[in-house]
Design an enzyme around this catalytic site. Structure first.
Site, PDB file in Angstrom:
ATOM      1  N   CYS A   1      53.711  27.026  25.186  1.00 15.05           N
ATOM      2  CA  CYS A   1      52.690  25.976  24.967  1.00 15.05           C
ATOM      3  C   CYS A   1      51.513  26.468  24.136  1.00 15.05           C
ATOM      4  CB  CYS A   1      52.173  25.451  26.319  1.00 15.05           C
ATOM      5  SG  CYS A   1      51.028  26.596  27.120  1.00 15.05           S
TER       6      CYS A   1
ATOM      7  N   CYS B   1      51.151  31.996  24.630  1.00 18.72           N
ATOM      8  CA  CYS B   1      52.370  31.557  25.330  1.00 18.72           C
ATOM      9  C   CYS B   1      53.354  30.951  24.315  1.00 18.72           C
ATOM     10  CB  CYS B   1      51.976  30.504  26.360  1.00 18.72           C
ATOM     11  SG  CYS B   1      53.360  29.651  27.116  1.00 18.72           S
TER      12      CYS B   1
ATOM     13  N   CYS C   1      50.708  32.587  31.494  1.00 22.18           N
ATOM     14  CA  CYS C   1      49.977  31.679  30.602  1.00 22.18           C
ATOM     15  C   CYS C   1      48.957  30.913  31.448  1.00 22.18           C
ATOM     16  CB  CYS C   1      50.958  30.691  29.951  1.00 22.18           C
ATOM     17  SG  CYS C   1      50.137  29.292  29.155  1.00 22.18           S
TER      18      CYS C   1
ATOM     19  N   GLN D   1      42.391  46.557  47.056  1.00 16.70           N
ATOM     20  CA  GLN D   1      41.671  45.797  46.013  1.00 16.70           C
ATOM     21  C   GLN D   1      42.098  46.301  44.639  1.00 16.70           C
ATOM     22  OE1 GLN D   1      37.251  45.251  47.480  1.00 16.70           O
ATOM     23  NE2 GLN D   1      38.041  47.217  48.179  1.00 16.70           N
TER      24      GLN D   1
ATOM     25  N   ASP E   1      46.464  48.973  40.499  1.00 18.15           N
ATOM     26  CA  ASP E   1      47.225  50.038  39.828  1.00 18.15           C
ATOM     27  C   ASP E   1      48.635  50.242  40.376  1.00 18.15           C
ATOM     28  OD1 ASP E   1      44.905  52.253  41.523  1.00 18.15           O
ATOM     29  OD2 ASP E   1      46.808  51.485  42.276  1.00 18.15           O
TER      30      ASP E   1
ATOM     31  N   THR F   1      40.679  57.455  42.217  1.00 23.19           N
ATOM     32  CA  THR F   1      39.916  58.255  41.223  1.00 23.19           C
ATOM     33  C   THR F   1      40.568  59.626  41.034  1.00 23.19           C
ATOM     34  OG1 THR F   1      38.427  58.971  43.000  1.00 23.19           O
ATOM     35  CG2 THR F   1      37.665  57.154  41.574  1.00 23.19           C
TER      36      THR F   1
ATOM     37  N   ARG G   1      31.663  51.471  40.993  1.00 30.24           N
ATOM     38  CA  ARG G   1      30.244  51.634  41.371  1.00 30.24           C
ATOM     39  C   ARG G   1      29.909  53.066  41.767  1.00 30.24           C
ATOM     40  NH1 ARG G   1      32.657  47.302  43.044  1.00 30.24           N
ATOM     41  NH2 ARG G   1      31.993  45.282  42.243  1.00 30.24           N
TER      42      ARG G   1
ATOM     43  N   HIS H   1      43.496  41.706  44.631  1.00 32.66           N
ATOM     44  CA  HIS H   1      42.992  41.421  43.278  1.00 32.66           C
ATOM     45  C   HIS H   1      44.107  41.430  42.255  1.00 32.66           C
ATOM     46  CE1 HIS H   1      38.792  42.750  44.815  1.00 32.66           C
ATOM     47  NE2 HIS H   1      39.088  41.498  45.152  1.00 32.66           N
TER      48      HIS H   1
ATOM     49  N   CYS I   1      50.252  26.759  31.181  1.00 35.91           N
ATOM     50  CA  CYS I   1      51.475  26.209  31.813  1.00 35.91           C
ATOM     51  C   CYS I   1      52.019  27.136  32.894  1.00 35.91           C
ATOM     52  CB  CYS I   1      52.534  25.991  30.727  1.00 35.91           C
ATOM     53  SG  CYS I   1      53.244  27.521  30.097  1.00 35.91           S
TER      54      CYS I   1
HETATM   55  N1  APR Z   1      37.311  59.871  47.758  1.00 35.67           N
HETATM   56  C1  APR Z   1      36.540  59.034  48.518  1.00 35.67           C
HETATM   57  N2  APR Z   1      35.701  58.106  47.993  1.00 35.67           N
HETATM   58  C2  APR Z   1      35.649  58.026  46.647  1.00 35.67           C
HETATM   59  C3  APR Z   1      36.412  58.852  45.792  1.00 35.67           C
HETATM   60  C4  APR Z   1      37.268  59.815  46.405  1.00 35.67           C
HETATM   61  N3  APR Z   1      38.024  60.660  45.680  1.00 35.67           N
HETATM   62  N4  APR Z   1      36.128  58.519  44.495  1.00 35.67           N
HETATM   63  C5  APR Z   1      35.219  57.512  44.552  1.00 35.67           C
HETATM   64  N5  APR Z   1      34.928  57.220  45.832  1.00 35.67           N
HETATM   65  C6  APR Z   1      34.027  56.160  46.330  1.00 35.67           C
HETATM   66  C7  APR Z   1      32.864  55.852  45.412  1.00 35.67           C
HETATM   67  O1  APR Z   1      31.784  56.713  45.677  1.00 35.67           O
HETATM   68  C8  APR Z   1      32.567  54.394  45.800  1.00 35.67           C
HETATM   69  O2  APR Z   1      31.656  54.363  46.893  1.00 35.67           O
HETATM   70  O3  APR Z   1      34.801  54.978  46.351  1.00 35.67           O
HETATM   71  C9  APR Z   1      33.926  53.852  46.254  1.00 35.67           C
HETATM   72  C10 APR Z   1      34.519  52.870  45.256  1.00 35.67           C
HETATM   73  O4  APR Z   1      33.727  51.697  45.315  1.00 35.67           O
HETATM   74  P1  APR Z   1      33.766  50.653  44.101  1.00 35.67           P
HETATM   75  O5  APR Z   1      33.678  51.388  42.816  1.00 35.67           O
HETATM   76  O6  APR Z   1      32.779  49.578  44.422  1.00 35.67           O
HETATM   77  O7  APR Z   1      35.244  50.062  44.155  1.00 35.67           O
HETATM   78  P2  APR Z   1      35.801  48.921  45.095  1.00 35.67           P
HETATM   79  O8  APR Z   1      35.108  48.932  46.432  1.00 35.67           O
HETATM   80  O9  APR Z   1      37.265  49.028  45.065  1.00 35.67           O
HETATM   81  O10 APR Z   1      35.364  47.578  44.301  1.00 35.67           O
HETATM   82  C11 APR Z   1      35.881  46.357  44.795  1.00 35.67           C
HETATM   83  O11 APR Z   1      35.003  45.277  42.823  1.00 35.67           O
HETATM   84  O12 APR Z   1      34.671  45.366  40.580  1.00 35.67           O
HETATM   85  C12 APR Z   1      35.436  44.787  41.553  1.00 35.67           C
HETATM   86  O13 APR Z   1      37.606  43.957  41.369  1.00 35.67           O
HETATM   87  C13 APR Z   1      36.879  45.154  41.403  1.00 35.67           C
HETATM   88  O14 APR Z   1      38.519  45.622  43.125  1.00 35.67           O
HETATM   89  C14 APR Z   1      37.208  45.934  42.665  1.00 35.67           C
HETATM   90  C15 APR Z   1      36.156  45.444  43.629  1.00 35.67           C
HETATM   91 ZN    ZN Z   2      52.039  28.163  28.396  1.00 39.14          ZN
END
Ligand code: APR
Ligand code: ZN
Length: 256
Positions: A161, A158, A133, A105, A108, A28, A36, A125, A136
């Site tokens: 195909c 693709c 594709c 997870q 990026d 972030t 979340r 992830h 195929c």
């Molecule tokens: N420092 C520490 N914690 C932070 C910071 C920061 N700078 N910024 C955000 N957070 C905390 C948020 O408060 C939250 O509790 O990081 C946590 C991120 O949790 P999620 O948003 O649930 O992300 P994540 O746990 O990676 O989600 C897992 O869910 O939606 C799917 O595939 C998606 O890989 C993702 C998976």
């Molecule tokens: Zn294909």
């Protein structure tokens, strides 16, 4: 009153090999929204839009996704996002030989951009670097697919195909890449401490990579703003910004 910061440093310092497990919260401070947290993506976009069934059924959704990639909004090939001090601190731990690996997870690629070799990062992830594709399984660099989109193919197909094309990220309803999962379990089994950074630990099976060893008594430090679903399993919880607390923690652990 125990000093949580020193307790966290002691756990990481006395460990032979630490497994680092990251979620959206580690990125972030690079400008990428989490899911979340207070203004997470799921407060603005319907998570159902990220299910594989809806992606395959809904051409408008695919076109929106490719447009966002083209505009660099999905931290993919065209985006300017860079590693932040949290990624850099984790890379310092790796360079010092302290890590059994990084399991993320996130899609990026910022741990690799911070200097950790790709084979030391298990991307549970998937990632945005390549696309394939769905029929195929032919695959390409995502930048190549974006060139098709730029040339007017709003919902690129693709060339071999005609199948639907999607990035190599794991959508809800898809299984995790087997090789990444196996690598993550090997990294976890080689660790005698766990450092979780920026995850609510609420998505499975990803979270099980660290919850299973934690339940077996492996010490776990959680660095996370706000609650996670498993704070009760943490040996130490630092409710702080990763980019603020990890650099001094790593400095102290490495005795700098
Ligand atoms: N420092 C520490 N914690 C932070 C910071 C920061 N700078 N910024 C955000 N957070 C905390 C948020 O408060 C939250 O509790 O990081 C946590 C991120 O949790 P999620 O948003 O649930 O992300 P994540 O746990 O990676 O989600 C897992 O869910 O939606 C799917 O595939 C998606 O890989 C993702 C998976
Ligand atoms: Zn294909």
């Amino acid at each position: 009153m125990i000093d949580h910061f020193s307790a966290a440093c002691d756990i990481v310092q006395s460990a032979g090999r630490v497994l680092v497990f990251t979620g959206a919260g580690v990125s972030t401070e690079s400008g990428i929204p989490d899911f979340r947290g207070p203004d997470g993506l799921w407060s603005r976009v319907d998570p159902e839009d990220f299910t594989i069934s809806r992606y395959l059924d809904n051409p408008e959704l695919r076109e929106r996704g490719w447009r966002m990639h083209l505009n660099g909004e999905l931290w993919g090939a065209r985006s300017e996002v860079k590693p932040n001090p949290a990624h850099d601190a984790i890379a310092e731990l790796w360079k010092a030989g302290k890590l059994s690996g990084v399991v993320t997870q996130n899609i990026d690629g910022l741990h690799q951009e911070a200097g950790i070799p790709a084979d030391q990062v298990a991307e549970l992830h998937g990632n945005l670097r390549r696309s394939h594709c769905v029929d195929c399984r032919e695959d390409w660099e995502t930048v190549e697919v974006l060139a098709w989109v730029e040339a007017g193919e709003a919902d690129p197909r693709c060339p071999r195909c005609g199948g639907i094309v999607k990035t190599n990220t794991v959508m809800f309803g898809e299984s995790l890449p087997r090789n990444e999962w196996t690598t993550a379990l090997i990294m976890a089994s080689a660790a005698d401490a766990i450092l979780v950074v920026g995850s609510t630990l609420g998505v499975y099976p990803a979270a099980d990579v660290v919850l299973d060893p934690a339940r077996r008594g492996v010490p776990m430090v959680i660095v996370n703003l706000g609650r996670t679903e498993h704070d009760h399993l943490a040996t130490v919880k630092l409710d702080e910004k990763a980019g603020a607390v990890l650099p001094p923690l790593v400095e102290q652990v490495l005795g700098r």
